[in-house]
Design a protein around this motif. Structure first.
Motif, PDB file in Angstrom:
ATOM      1  N   ASN A 153     -44.472  -2.949  31.412  1.00 29.42           N
ATOM      2  CA  ASN A 153     -43.056  -3.035  31.030  1.00 29.42           C
ATOM      3  C   ASN A 153     -42.873  -3.853  29.754  1.00 29.42           C
ATOM      4  O   ASN A 153     -41.933  -4.652  29.641  1.00 29.42           O
ATOM      5  CB  ASN A 153     -42.215  -3.615  32.169  1.00 29.42           C
ATOM      6  CG  ASN A 153     -42.278  -2.766  33.418  1.00 29.42           C
ATOM      7  OD1 ASN A 153     -42.256  -1.544  33.351  1.00 29.42           O
ATOM      8  ND2 ASN A 153     -42.391  -3.407  34.563  1.00 29.42           N
ATOM      9  N   VAL A 178     -44.565  -6.335  28.643  1.00 27.36           N
ATOM     10  CA  VAL A 178     -44.965  -7.739  28.742  1.00 27.36           C
ATOM     11  C   VAL A 178     -46.463  -7.852  29.009  1.00 27.36           C
ATOM     12  O   VAL A 178     -47.014  -7.109  29.830  1.00 27.36           O
ATOM     13  CB  VAL A 178     -44.171  -8.438  29.877  1.00 27.36           C
ATOM     14  CG1 VAL A 178     -44.635  -9.866  30.090  1.00 27.36           C
ATOM     15  CG2 VAL A 178     -42.683  -8.404  29.581  1.00 27.36           C
ATOM     16  N   LYS A 202     -49.155 -17.649  18.859  1.00 30.90           N
ATOM     17  CA  LYS A 202     -47.867 -17.239  18.292  1.00 30.90           C
ATOM     18  C   LYS A 202     -48.073 -16.881  16.827  1.00 30.90           C
ATOM     19  O   LYS A 202     -48.969 -17.405  16.164  1.00 30.90           O
ATOM     20  CB  LYS A 202     -46.842 -18.373  18.406  1.00 30.90           C
ATOM     21  CG  LYS A 202     -46.590 -18.842  19.824  1.00 30.90           C
ATOM     22  CD  LYS A 202     -45.793 -17.846  20.594  1.00 30.90           C
ATOM     23  CE  LYS A 202     -45.432 -18.426  21.973  1.00 30.90           C
ATOM     24  NZ  LYS A 202     -44.882 -17.460  22.859  1.00 30.90           N
ATOM     25  N   VAL A 204     -48.426 -13.291  21.128  1.00 31.89           N
ATOM     26  CA  VAL A 204     -47.209 -12.894  21.845  1.00 31.89           C
ATOM     27  C   VAL A 204     -45.990 -13.588  21.247  1.00 31.89           C
ATOM     28  O   VAL A 204     -46.113 -14.595  20.559  1.00 31.89           O
ATOM     29  CB  VAL A 204     -47.311 -13.226  23.352  1.00 31.89           C
ATOM     30  CG1 VAL A 204     -48.411 -12.430  24.028  1.00 31.89           C
ATOM     31  CG2 VAL A 204     -47.515 -14.722  23.577  1.00 31.89           C
ATOM     32  N   ASN A 205     -44.821 -13.040  21.562  1.00 34.09           N
ATOM     33  CA  ASN A 205     -43.577 -13.698  21.177  1.00 34.09           C
ATOM     34  C   ASN A 205     -43.086 -14.557  22.343  1.00 34.09           C
ATOM     35  O   ASN A 205     -43.786 -14.699  23.353  1.00 34.09           O
ATOM     36  CB  ASN A 205     -42.533 -12.678  20.704  1.00 34.09           C
ATOM     37  CG  ASN A 205     -42.116 -11.711  21.804  1.00 34.09           C
ATOM     38  OD1 ASN A 205     -42.323 -11.937  23.000  1.00 34.09           O
ATOM     39  ND2 ASN A 205     -41.519 -10.601  21.398  1.00 34.09           N
ATOM     40  N   ASP A 206     -41.884 -15.101  22.229  1.00 35.55           N
ATOM     41  CA  ASP A 206     -41.346 -15.984  23.273  1.00 35.55           C
ATOM     42  C   ASP A 206     -41.073 -15.264  24.589  1.00 35.55           C
ATOM     43  O   ASP A 206     -40.932 -15.899  25.624  1.00 35.55           O
ATOM     44  CB  ASP A 206     -40.064 -16.662  22.773  1.00 35.55           C
ATOM     45  CG  ASP A 206     -40.358 -17.658  21.657  1.00 35.55           C
ATOM     46  OD1 ASP A 206     -41.490 -18.163  21.579  1.00 35.55           O
ATOM     47  OD2 ASP A 206     -39.437 -17.914  20.842  1.00 35.55           O
ATOM     48  N   ARG A 207     -40.980 -13.936  24.561  1.00 37.43           N
ATOM     49  CA  ARG A 207     -40.774 -13.143  25.784  1.00 37.43           C
ATOM     50  C   ARG A 207     -42.098 -12.637  26.356  1.00 37.43           C
ATOM     51  O   ARG A 207     -42.108 -11.788  27.244  1.00 37.43           O
ATOM     52  CB  ARG A 207     -39.815 -11.984  25.501  1.00 37.43           C
ATOM     53  CG  ARG A 207     -38.407 -12.453  25.147  1.00 37.43           C
ATOM     54  CD  ARG A 207     -37.442 -11.320  24.850  1.00 37.43           C
ATOM     55  NE  ARG A 207     -37.859 -10.431  23.772  1.00 37.43           N
ATOM     56  CZ  ARG A 207     -37.720 -10.674  22.462  1.00 37.43           C
ATOM     57  NH1 ARG A 207     -37.189 -11.798  22.056  1.00 37.43           N
ATOM     58  NH2 ARG A 207     -38.121  -9.798  21.565  1.00 37.43           N
ATOM     59  N   ASN A 208     -43.208 -13.123  25.810  1.00 33.34           N
ATOM     60  CA  ASN A 208     -44.560 -12.745  26.216  1.00 33.34           C
ATOM     61  C   ASN A 208     -44.859 -11.264  25.960  1.00 33.34           C
ATOM     62  O   ASN A 208     -45.666 -10.651  26.640  1.00 33.34           O
ATOM     63  CB  ASN A 208     -44.830 -13.105  27.680  1.00 33.34           C
ATOM     64  CG  ASN A 208     -46.299 -13.447  27.901  1.00 33.34           C
ATOM     65  OD1 ASN A 208     -46.918 -14.118  27.082  1.00 33.34           O
ATOM     66  ND2 ASN A 208     -46.861 -12.973  28.998  1.00 33.34           N
ATOM     67  N   GLU A 209     -44.191 -10.699  24.964  1.00 30.75           N
ATOM     68  CA  GLU A 209     -44.468  -9.330  24.544  1.00 30.75           C
ATOM     69  C   GLU A 209     -45.628  -9.362  23.558  1.00 30.75           C
ATOM     70  O   GLU A 209     -45.680 -10.226  22.680  1.00 30.75           O
ATOM     71  CB  GLU A 209     -43.227  -8.714  23.893  1.00 30.75           C
ATOM     72  CG  GLU A 209     -42.069  -8.573  24.866  1.00 30.75           C
ATOM     73  CD  GLU A 209     -40.748  -8.253  24.178  1.00 30.75           C
ATOM     74  OE1 GLU A 209     -39.949  -7.526  24.798  1.00 30.75           O
ATOM     75  OE2 GLU A 209     -40.505  -8.727  23.055  1.00 30.75           O
TER      76      GLU A 209
END
Length: 155
Positions: free
Chosen positions: A129, A131, A35, A58-63
């Protein structure tokens, strides 16, 4: 009268490029990720603990936000010593590379090998998409090549 051959017509061997071997089939999906807010010292500990040379941020949305590597950490060690800067305050977000080259999960592994050679990277994240869904490394491509050799790749 000519001599006739009894061998018959031989089928052309299947070319390696014709064998559908997709990145998706060889990528790693259980990744050690980082993170932005993590401390560089914690990253170094994770890299050593897991025996990896880098990982995706990654961020919390796994992006996917970036990549952090051993080299990024080494640069920080060098800068900290040279400029007498404390490492305790340094986060991944300040050291990660944000211009990240990715590849498609449906790319042929042999095309991925070519990309590894051209760009001289150790790993490529695979994003679908927006992710992060996996990562492929040079070692994964070597594994694919060895499996292909057993089927139709002639050395």
């Amino acid at each position: 009268m000519g001599i006739k051959s009894f061998m018959g017509k031989r089928a052309e061997p299947e070319k390696a490029a014709d064998v559908p071997m997709l990145v998706r089939d060889y990528m790693v999906t259980h990744l050690i990720t980082f993170k932005e807010h993590e401390n560089i010292l914690d990253v170094m500990e994770k890299l050593i603990k897991h025996g990896i040379s880098g990982g995706c941020v990654v961020n919390d949305r796994n992006e996917l936000l970036g990549i952090i590597s051993e080299g990024d950490c080494m640069k920080q060690i060098s800068d900290s010593r040279y400029y007498n800067m404390p490492m305790a305050d340094l986060t991944v977000g300040k050291r990660m590379k944000t211009n990240v080259e990715t590849i498609e999960a449906n790319m042929n592994v042999l095309d991925a090998a070519k990309k590894f050679i051209e760009l001289k990277f150790r790993r490529f994240p695979i994003v679908e998409n927006g992710v992060l869904i996996g990562q492929i490394s040079q070692r994964d491509v070597l594994l694919a090549a060895l499996r292909l050799k057993g089927q139709s790749w002639h050395v």
